[in-house]
Every structure is written in structure tokens, then in C-alpha cells.
Design a protein around this motif. Structure first.
Motif, short mmCIF file in Angstrom:
data_model
loop_
_atom_site.label_atom_id
_atom_site.label_comp_id
_atom_site.label_asym_id
_atom_site.label_seq_id
_atom_site.Cartn_x
_atom_site.Cartn_y
_atom_site.Cartn_z
N ALA A 1 6.46 -3.39 -1.03
CA ALA A 1 7.85 -4.18 -0.40
C ALA A 1 7.73 -3.98 0.93
O ALA A 1 7.47 -2.97 1.57
CB ALA A 1 9.08 -3.87 -0.99
N ALA A 2 7.82 -5.00 1.77
CA ALA A 2 7.95 -5.06 3.31
C ALA A 2 9.23 -4.07 3.79
O ALA A 2 10.19 -4.22 2.96
CB ALA A 2 8.36 -6.37 4.01
N GLY A 3 9.06 -3.13 4.64
CA GLY A 3 10.12 -2.15 5.06
C GLY A 3 9.81 -0.75 4.33
O GLY A 3 10.48 0.05 4.59
N LYS A 4 8.93 -0.81 3.32
CA LYS A 4 8.44 0.67 2.51
C LYS A 4 7.21 0.87 2.74
O LYS A 4 6.83 1.65 1.99
CB LYS A 4 9.07 0.26 1.18
CG LYS A 4 10.72 0.30 1.09
CD LYS A 4 11.06 0.20 -0.31
CE LYS A 4 12.85 0.32 -0.55
NZ LYS A 4 12.93 0.03 -1.97
N ARG A 5 6.56 0.26 3.51
CA ARG A 5 5.07 0.44 3.81
C ARG A 5 4.78 1.44 4.74
O ARG A 5 5.22 1.57 5.82
CB ARG A 5 4.40 -0.89 4.14
CG ARG A 5 4.51 -2.18 3.14
CD ARG A 5 4.14 -3.38 3.87
NE ARG A 5 4.45 -4.31 2.72
CZ ARG A 5 4.24 -5.79 3.06
NH1 ARG A 5 3.68 -6.27 4.30
NH2 ARG A 5 4.27 -6.49 2.28
#
Length: 203
Positions: A56-60
Motif C-alpha cells: 500500500a502507498a505509505g508503507k513502501r
């Protein structure tokens, strides 16, 4: 009686690992198993369908930027970095790998269909002689460049995202240089185009 199924599964996994660290031909067979989602929960990844893992975006995590000689012109140095504003698709392959041969036309088509939003680069690994790998590129009409990594040293830089024995494998890196998705095993044009389009759209 106790249930021994997890133990049996662990034994099968251990046996598969031993096979994968063997000869190149064995690695090709290991790389063909796309449904295993090898190490799919490492590094915060969440398992997806069909061998695709999405983050997910923000957890990359930030993708490593590695550089090495071009497969076709070893006086030229290439880096795993996309053009500004583009997604990067990094495909790990070897000319000895049967699933790599099977997916090559799919990658060529996907690269053409996403050329406005993505740069493709290959990481050719464990080809001790570049000549078979160069012939592979010509045979399949691969237009994007590959870094030559005969020892597999550069591949180890991606060990947080990719199992060293997972060949072929593909990473999709977003415009911010972060790992957005990975595909362990053989991919298809439809799968890769869909992932690239989603990542390019900020999903």
C-alpha cells in the motif's frame, strides 16, 4: 494424534530451498512456481493473487539503486533508476531459465504498452558468459536494457524484496523510488500492465 501437516510442509519448503541453491537448471524449475508467493509476508508485503504482491502507498520501502555494466555493452554503466515522472519495472532473469523464456514476449509487449508511463530494465543474473544472454535479448527482440550481474551480487541488494532463488521475478517501483509491487515467478502482459497502470495512477 498430533497434526504433522505443518511439519511436512516445512520439510517440503526446506527441500525446495535446497534445490533452489543448486544448479542453474534447478533454479529455472524453482522459478517456474508462481503460486508459492515465496516469502510473501517479508518486508511488510501483503500477498496478492497470482503471485503478485502489492504494498500500500505509505508503507513502501525505498528501492535500492544499483548500477552495473550493460549486458550488451559492458563499457556502459546502467542504474536501476527510472526517468523523471516514470514508474520503473525491474525484471530479474537468466538465459538458462525456462520461465524467463516463457515470459519474455509478455514483458516486451508490456513494455511497449506502458512506454509512456514506465521504464523497463532487466537484471541478468547467473549467466557466467554474456553471449547466451545477449542471444536471448536478440531472439526475443527485447528493446529495453539489462544490467549484467553474473555473480548475483547486485540481486542480493534486493534481498529484502526478492528471494535470491526467485527467478524470474519483477519489481514495480513507483515514481518516488519506492517498491510498490513484486511478482515472483513468470508474469504475463495483462498482469504487468495492470500493476504498472495502478502504480502510475498512485494506487
Amino acid at each position: 494424534m498430533p497434526d504433522h501437516r505443518p511439519t511436512a510442509r516445512a520439510a517440503r519448503s526446506a527441500a525446495a530451498l535446497l534445490l533452489c541453491v543448486g544448479l542453474a537448471g534447478t533454479l529455472a524449475a524453482c522459478g517456474s512456481r508462481t503460486s508459492d508467493n515465496v516469502a510473501s509476508t517479508q518486508g511488510g508485503f501483503v500477498s496478492g493473487d497470482g503471485g503478485v504482491t502489492i504494498l500500500a502507498a505509505g508503507k513502501r520501502p525505498a528501492a535500492p539503486v544499483v548500477s552495473g555494466p550493460s549486458l550488451t555493452d559492458q563499457k556502459t554503466t546502467l542504474a536501476t533508476k527510472a526517468s523523471p515522472g516514470k514508474v520503473l519495472v525491474l525484471n530479474v532473469w537468466g538465459s538458462w531459465c525456462a520461465p524467463c523464456r516463457a515470459e519474455a514476449p509478455e514483458l516486451v509487449s508490456a513494455a511497449e504498452k506502458t512506454k509512456d508511463t514506465a521504464d523497463f530494465i532487466g537484471l541478468n543474473t547467473r549467466d557466467l558468459d554474456p553471449i547466451p544472454a545477449q542471444a536471448f535479448v536478440r531472439s526475443f527482440g527485447i528493446g529495453y536494457p539489462s544490467i549484467y550481474d553474473p555473480s548475483g551480487t547486485l540481486l542480493l541488494e534486493f534481498s529484502d524484496q526478492l528471494p535470491p532463488s526467485g527467478i524470474p521475478s519483477t519489481l514495480v517501483i513507483d515514481r518516488d523510488g519506492k517498491v510498490a509491487a513484486r511478482i515472483i515467478g513468470r508474469t504475463t502482459e495483462a498482469t504487468l500492465v495492470g500493476v504498472v497502470e495502478d502504480v502510475a495512477a498512485g494506487k
